[in-house]
Design a protein around this motif. Structure first.
Motif: not given
Length: 326
Positions: A57-70, A186-201
């Motif tokens: 989940a961490a690596t998938l999120r890192l990939f999104f944050h790298d690619c989607l930005h620039n 966008m909705v399909a990519l949001s499906g990455a949350h199936t293994i994702g996690f979020a901080h309580c904050s």
């Protein structure tokens, strides 16, 4: 004369094909220069996922944050210096888990021993993400290779380029649309949350003292909201405290994330919004009903994301270390 013509034609052919070769990616890009590339990456991510189950989940999120930005140029891996505040230190990236950075560094170290100065960090991140998604039960998809690593990484450029947990759907659509992604993608990519996690904050305002009359956002299932309140009770003391987006099957890449949303089991405001907005709800219902359809859509969207804004040939570099420019 014949020899001259052969040399001339060969040179001309080289000149006319060089730009195309530099701008294209190939599935067998490292076949000769680093034949063990795929095996080394796979061994590295397998070992890391076994010892640290949040790696996928961490690596998938890192990939999104790298690619989607620039674009997928591994600019998010670069560390800040006294002269430059890099992407990874932008406020939205501060919560990115260390496991994802570590798995790329481990793979890079092994690859530098096997084939020095050959494999880009951007390619490592792209393949590691695919391999981890597949390990978790998700779809296999093609990852063409030949990306170069970017030479620029600035925290100041990140603002407004990435989706945030509380963004309304209109803004989410704008963020993805500006990079050429449709609402369905966008909705399909949001499906990455199936293994994702979020901080309580990131969702605490929705489960504690939501309004004068309600303790929590009524979009939550009551029992789920109570469980979140209990799970996040000490988040002020422990800012890294987190909860899985998919509480039903958190360690399996499937379509249960979408099945959770109509039941009030979405974790973030943006999760609830996907089901409640008429522009996105049909796709949520489609993917909730048919996992194969979701997998196919997710795979296509990931292939598209993986080549977004890439640098190839002389436009980028092969970093010696993933956390600093050459």
């Amino acid at each position: 004369m014949v020899a001259f013509l052969i040399v001339f034609l060969t040179s001309l052919l080289t000149l006319t094909t060089l730009p195309a070769a530099e701008s294209r990616l190939y599935s067998n890009y490292y076949q000769k220069s680093c034949p063990r590339f795929n095996q080394i990456v796979q061994d590295t991510v397998t070992n890391k996922q076994i010892t640290s189950p949040t790696t996928a989940a961490a690596t998938l999120r890192l990939f999104f944050h790298d690619c989607l930005h620039n674009g997928c140029d591994a600019s998010i891996l670069v560390s800040s210096t006294p002269f430059n505040k890099a992407e990874r230190d932008a406020d939205i990236n501060l919560s990115l888990p260390g496991d994802a950075f570590d798995v790329v560094v481990r793979a890079k170290t092994a690859l530098e021993l096997a084939c020095p100065n050959t494999v880009s960090c951007a390619d490592i991140l792209a393949v590691a993400t695919r391999d981890l998604v597949t390990m978790m039960g998700g779809p296999y998809y093609n990852v063409p290779l030949g990306r170069r690593d970017g030479r620029v990484s600035k925290a100041s450029a990140v603002e407004g380029t990435l989706p945030r947990p509380a963004m309304p759907v209109s803004q989410l659509i704008q963020v993805f649309g500006s990079r050429g992604f449709s609402v369905q993608e966008m909705v399909a990519l949001s499906g990455a949350h199936t293994i994702g996690f979020a901080h309580c904050s990131e969702f605490s305002s929705a489960i504690y003292n939501y309004s004068k009359s309600e303790q929590y956002d009524p979009q939550y299932n009551p029992r789920f909201a109570a469980g979140l309140q209990q799970a996040c009770a000490d988040y002020h003391k422990n800012p890294t405290m987190s909860v899985f987006n998919d509480v039903m099957t958190p360690n399996k890449f499937d379509n249960v994330y979408f099945q959770n949303l109509p039941k009030g089991l979405g974790l973030l405001k943006s999760d609830h919004a996907l089901f409640n907005d008429p522009r996105t709800r049909p796709f949520v219902e489609l993917y909730a009903k048919d996992q194969n359809t979701f997998f196919q859509a997710f795979a296509r969207a990931m292939e598209k994301l993986g080549v977004h804004g890439i640098q190839t040939g002389r436009r980028g570099e092969i970093r010696h270390r993933c956390d600093e420019f050459n």
